[in-house]
Structures are given as structure tokens and as C-alpha cells.
Design a protein around this motif. Structure first.
Motif, PDB file in Angstrom:
ATOM      1  N   LYS A 155      -2.977   0.234   2.321  1.00 34.83           N
ATOM      2  CA  LYS A 155      -3.123  -0.853   1.361  1.00 34.83           C
ATOM      3  C   LYS A 155      -3.308  -0.250  -0.020  1.00 34.83           C
ATOM      4  O   LYS A 155      -4.168   0.628  -0.211  1.00 34.83           O
ATOM      5  N   GLU A 203      -0.498  -4.489   1.459  1.00 41.65           N
ATOM      6  CA  GLU A 203      -0.060  -3.506   2.453  1.00 41.65           C
ATOM      7  C   GLU A 203       1.311  -2.960   2.059  1.00 41.65           C
ATOM      8  O   GLU A 203       2.228  -3.731   1.761  1.00 41.65           O
ATOM      9  N   THR A 259       1.675   3.683   6.314  1.00 42.41           N
ATOM     10  CA  THR A 259       1.331   2.372   5.762  1.00 42.41           C
ATOM     11  C   THR A 259      -0.113   2.419   5.303  1.00 42.41           C
ATOM     12  O   THR A 259      -0.985   2.930   6.008  1.00 42.41           O
TER      13      THR A 259
END
Ligand code: FES
Ligand code: FES
Length: 187
Positions: A10, A15, A8
Motif C-alpha cells: 500500500k 494498494e 504488492t
């Protein structure tokens, strides 16, 4: 087939969660997920056309592992063009100065220029040339690219603005489609 691992990060203020093999480059991750404004040139760290902004630094995404960016913040030229006033100024200056021919180097060149103006920002042609030395352009001879960055540096110093531009809060314009050059001259 290589095992897919979750990461994960951004991207352009949003995100995102991806599945990617451990060896995948940030460049491949971005392009595989439709961030086509990040261009793929040499994939060996030589040409700079894949340059993105990672935690406030210009990095060559082809030699950056995607999984090393987990939890970090990546901006492409398109996202910056919508969210960052300085990048928008650079895009406009590139158009006005005729700094774009085929445009292949332009996204990386603008991110490198933003990095320069954020971290040094002198209206000094020699310093600008050094700042973009890692970004190759096969078309322009560099002069007009240097002119565009120089003009923005002059504008910043004349207006006495701080060199460290702040990314604006992401707004709904990020969802709009940009030009093939990543939203050049959208203002
Ligand atoms: S594609 Fe990354 S430096 Fe050339
Ligand atoms: S404008 Fe063609 S590579 Fe720079």
C-alpha cells in the motif's frame, strides 16, 4: 537484465502492484513510479532525505529493500500531508517558521518529525534535535526546523491532543497534485 518479481504494497493508502528486481530499494521503486516527493540524496542511509513512513515508523527508503515491504503500508510526505492532520500541521509550521530553504531535506525532515510527535512528542528542543539527528540539512542550521517542530509539540500539548495521530481515511484529495515539497501548506 535482472529478473522482475511482483510485489504488492500500500502506498499512500492505495494498494499497488509493481514489478521490480529483488535488489531494488524502496526509494528507487517509489521514484521510478513517480513518487518524486521522496528525495534521493546519498543512497547510503546517511542523509535522511529519503525518509518515508512504513507501518508507522520513519525509515530510510534507500536502505530498505522494496520486496521487504510487500504487504506493508508506506506513506510519503505527500500522502501524509493530505491524510494526516499532524503532518499537515508540521508542513504549515515549517512554512511559518521559515524552516525551508532549498527544501531538499524537507520531506524526510517532516516524516522524521511526525515520527517523533507520534511516539514521544515532548516539547523539548534537545529531544527534537535528537529525533532529527539522522536527517541532514545543509541550509538552515536546524534552528528553524527545531522551532517548527517545537511549536507543533507545544500546540499538541496545549490542546491536550493525543500524540498518536490517526491517518484519516484516504479521500479524493489524494488524487490532486501537490506542491514540489509534497503538498506543503495545502490547507
Ligand atoms: S538518500 Fe537515503 S539516507 Fe540519504
Ligand atoms: S533546506 Fe536545504 S537541505 Fe535543508
Amino acid at each position: 537484465m535482472a529478473e522482475l518479481l511482483t510485489l504488492t504494497l500500500k502506498v499512500n493508502g492505495e494498494e499497488k502492484t509493481f514489478q521490480a528486481p529483488a535488489h531494488l530499494s524502496l526509494l528507487r521503486l517509489l521514484r521510478d513510479n513517480l513518487y518524486w516527493e521522496v528525495k534521493c540524496g546519498c543512497e547510503e542511509g546517511d542523509c535522511g532525505t529519503c525518509t518515508v513512513y512504513l507501518d508507522g515508523r520513519a525509515v530510510k527508503s534507500c536502505v530498505t529493500l522494496a520486496h521487504a515491504c510487500a504487504g506493508h503500508e508506506v506513506w510519503t510526505v505527500k500522502g501524509l500531508g493530505y491524510a494526516d492532520d499532524l503532518t499537515a500541521k508540521l508542513q504549515k509550521a515549517f512554512v511559518e517558521c521559515g524552516s525551508i530553504q532549498c527544501g531538499f531535506c524537507t520531506p524526510g525532515m517532516i516524516v522524521a518529525a511526525k515520527h517523533y510527535l507520534d511516539h514521544d512528542g515532548r516539547a523539548d528542543r534537545k529531544a527534537i534535535r535528537e529525533a532529527i539527528a539522522g536527517n541532514l540539512c545543509r541550509c538552515t542550521g536546524y534552528q528553524k526546523i527545531v522551532d517548527a517542530i517545537y511549536n507543533v509539540a507545544c500546540e499538541l500539548s496545549n490542546n491536550d491532543l493525543p500524540h498518536n495521530s490517526k491517518l484519516k481515511t484516504q479521500n479524493s484529495r489524494l488524487g490532486l497534485s501537490g506542491s514540489p515539497l509534497g503538498g506543503v501548506a495545502h490547507e
